[in-house]
Scaffold this motif. Structure first.
Motif, PDB file in Angstrom:
ATOM      1  N   GLN A 260     -10.490  -5.108  -8.375  1.00 36.46           N
ATOM      2  CA  GLN A 260      -9.214  -5.784  -8.594  1.00 36.46           C
ATOM      3  C   GLN A 260      -9.472  -7.205  -9.074  1.00 36.46           C
ATOM      4  O   GLN A 260     -10.362  -7.883  -8.575  1.00 36.46           O
ATOM      5  N   PRO A 261      -8.688  -7.657 -10.066  1.00 34.68           N
ATOM      6  CA  PRO A 261      -8.874  -9.039 -10.521  1.00 34.68           C
ATOM      7  C   PRO A 261      -8.468 -10.014  -9.426  1.00 34.68           C
ATOM      8  O   PRO A 261      -7.480  -9.812  -8.726  1.00 34.68           O
ATOM      9  N   LYS A 262      -9.270 -11.029  -9.283  1.00 35.90           N
ATOM     10  CA  LYS A 262      -8.976 -12.022  -8.257  1.00 35.90           C
ATOM     11  C   LYS A 262      -7.830 -12.908  -8.733  1.00 35.90           C
ATOM     12  O   LYS A 262      -7.734 -13.250  -9.903  1.00 35.90           O
ATOM     13  N   ALA A 263      -6.986 -13.267  -7.812  1.00 38.50           N
ATOM     14  CA  ALA A 263      -5.851 -14.119  -8.142  1.00 38.50           C
ATOM     15  C   ALA A 263      -6.355 -15.518  -8.472  1.00 38.50           C
ATOM     16  O   ALA A 263      -7.099 -16.127  -7.719  1.00 38.50           O
ATOM     17  N   GLN A 264      -5.934 -15.986  -9.650  1.00 39.75           N
ATOM     18  CA  GLN A 264      -6.349 -17.318 -10.058  1.00 39.75           C
ATOM     19  C   GLN A 264      -5.276 -18.318  -9.654  1.00 39.75           C
ATOM     20  O   GLN A 264      -4.089 -18.060  -9.802  1.00 39.75           O
ATOM     21  N   PRO A 265      -5.695 -19.449  -9.144  1.00 37.69           N
ATOM     22  CA  PRO A 265      -4.697 -20.447  -8.758  1.00 37.69           C
ATOM     23  C   PRO A 265      -3.984 -20.981  -9.993  1.00 37.69           C
ATOM     24  O   PRO A 265      -4.561 -21.071 -11.075  1.00 37.69           O
ATOM     25  N   LYS A 266      -2.720 -21.295  -9.816  1.00 31.35           N
ATOM     26  CA  LYS A 266      -1.933 -21.822 -10.923  1.00 31.35           C
ATOM     27  C   LYS A 266      -2.448 -23.220 -11.266  1.00 31.35           C
ATOM     28  O   LYS A 266      -2.713 -24.031 -10.380  1.00 31.35           O
TER      29      LYS A 266
END
Length: 69
Positions: A41-47
């Motif tokens: 799963q792609p890791k959530a990137q911070p905005k």
């Protein structure tokens, strides 16, 4: 007092052993699939935070005592 205690373990039949082994294999496969899916799963990137525009505005609004001399 004479006392005898007998504890016997129930022996599993070959069918029971095969069934338990298959259940264990299925459980292992499921765990491995879950782990692979979690890793892929792609890791959530911070905005990105717009700091350059706001930071410049805040610096300009800070009063400076030496400007009035």
């Amino acid at each position: 007092i004479n006392c005898n205690i007998v504890v016997s373990k129930p022996e599993l039949t070959d069918e029971d052993k095969a069934e338990l082994k298959e259940q264990a294999m299925e459980q292992y496969k499921d765990e491995q699939l879950r782990e692979l899916r979690r890793q892929s799963q792609p890791k959530a990137q911070p905005k990105p935070t717009p700091t350059s525009h706001k930071a410049g505005a805040e610096i300009d609004s800070i009063p400076n005592l030496f400007d009035e001399l």
